[in-house]
Design a protein around this motif. Structure first.
Motif, mmCIF file in Angstrom:
data_model
loop_
_atom_site.group_PDB
_atom_site.id
_atom_site.type_symbol
_atom_site.label_atom_id
_atom_site.label_comp_id
_atom_site.label_asym_id
_atom_site.label_seq_id
_atom_site.Cartn_x
_atom_site.Cartn_y
_atom_site.Cartn_z
ATOM 1 N N ARG A 96 -1.844 1.854 -3.307
ATOM 2 C CA ARG A 96 -1.865 1.462 -4.712
ATOM 3 C C ARG A 96 -2.551 2.549 -5.519
ATOM 4 O O ARG A 96 -3.412 3.231 -4.998
ATOM 5 N N PRO A 97 -2.191 2.773 -6.797
ATOM 6 C CA PRO A 97 -1.187 2.025 -7.542
ATOM 7 C C PRO A 97 0.227 2.312 -7.041
ATOM 8 O O PRO A 97 0.487 3.336 -6.425
ATOM 9 N N SER A 98 1.153 1.364 -7.328
ATOM 10 C CA SER A 98 2.513 1.485 -6.832
ATOM 11 C C SER A 98 3.466 0.756 -7.773
ATOM 12 O O SER A 98 3.061 0.265 -8.838
ATOM 13 N N LYS A 138 0.860 -1.187 0.000
ATOM 14 C CA LYS A 138 0.000 0.000 0.000
ATOM 15 C C LYS A 138 0.893 1.233 0.000
ATOM 16 O O LYS A 138 2.023 1.187 0.472
ATOM 17 N N ASP A 184 2.374 -2.581 -9.042
ATOM 18 C CA ASP A 184 1.512 -2.626 -10.220
ATOM 19 C C ASP A 184 2.320 -2.508 -11.508
ATOM 20 O O ASP A 184 1.949 -3.077 -12.543
#
Length: 303
Positions: free
Chosen positions: A198-200, A196, A203
């Motif tokens: 996300r997105p990160s 966490k 991804d």
């Protein structure tokens, strides 16, 4: 029409209630109602449907709401930029995601400090999403990240595309490989980070597999880069990471090149759209000077 009329209208539109909007604005309800009435009289249209519960905007009101929000954002950005130009020669606030510290960022920051000793440089660790909010709020001036998040008030400059490497345990059967494709590792336990928000970067890694029609069978998500590498060292799995990490010595971890052309992570410099201050141009010039010296492939951008 004054700026306060826009703020009052937006508050009522978002709260869908005059009482709550008045409390949010720290004013009494009767003056707020009068301000909205004056705004409607000036525009010659009704912005809210009378008698609707909860309060509902008319078609004209919805149109006005969207443009009023944009105007307030632009007014705030104008204020921030004016303040910034008045202090541009004094300080520069830079945010970064942790993985960029394993690349050229420390070298860039060090060179900037040497060239511009009179400018106070402040560093802040932030996720890319946090950087966008901080740029809009005027809390930072530059953000270095890896994700492209669309925001009309933030300009993103892709500095370069950093290839990915595979981090494996020192006793892994891949250790003597000169290079690997994503297809080669599809059945491995793949450790992703961060979990966490996300997105990160996690991804981005999944998109690399998706690009060639692959779906990893075993995924392990963890909070941050250091935990991911610790799990790799412990033999829990493998992790795709930016090439910069291959220059570091991490006990019981070996880095192997990934040969797929699309397996990369962009390094992105984010600034406010209207910010063309000299300090930011100088920062960009230093980055390109380092890239030229080290023969790193990039596409030059100007602000």
């Amino acid at each position: 029409m004054e700026i306060r009329h826009l703020r009052y209208f937006i508050a009522v539109a978002e709260e869908k209630n005059f009482t709550r909007a008045a409390e949010k604005l720290f004013i009494a309800q009767p003056p707020l109602s009068r301000q909205i009435q004056q705004l409607e009289e000036e525009l010659g249209v009704q912005l809210f449907e009378r008698g609707a519960r909860p309060l509902k905007m008319t078609v004209a009101g919805e149109f006005f709401y969207e443009h009023a929000k944009q105007l307030l954002v632009q007014m705030n950005e104008l204020k921030l930029m004016t303040q910034r130009m008045g202090h541009a020669h004094e300080s520069l606030r830079v945010a970064y995601v942790a993985s960029t510290l394993y690349g050229k960022l420390p070298q860039i920051i060090n060179m900037f400090r040497q060239r511009y000793e009179s400018i106070k440089l402040e560093l802040h660790e932030m996720t890319t999403m946090e950087q966008v909010h901080a740029l809009r709020a005027g809390e930072i001036d530059i953000g270095f990240g890896r994700l492209y998040l669309h925001d009309a008030n933030v300009r993103r400059i892709i500095l370069r595309k950093e290839p990915l490497v595979l981090a494996v345990p020192a006793n892994h059967h891949f250790v003597n490989k000169a290079g690997l494709s994503l297809a080669d590792i599809i059945n491995e336990k793949i450790i992703l980070y961060p979990q966490k928000p996300r997105p990160s970067f996690a991804d981005q890694v999944l998109e690399c597999f998706k690009f060639v029609g692959l779906q990893p069978a075993h995924l392990i998500e963890t909070r941050e880069l250091h935990i991911a590498l610790g799990l790799v060292a412990a033999g829990e799995g493998v992790a795709l990471v930016p090439t910069g990490l291959a220059l570091t010595q991490i006990r019981d971890v070996v880095f192997i090149p990934v040969i797929d052309d699309h397996a990369f992570s962009p390094i992105i410099m984010s600034i406010r759209t209207l910010d063309k201050s000299e300090s930011i141009r100088n920062m960009l010039d230093i980055i390109y000077d380092i890239y030229d010296q080290e023969k790193i492939t990039y596409t030059r951008r100007n602000i």
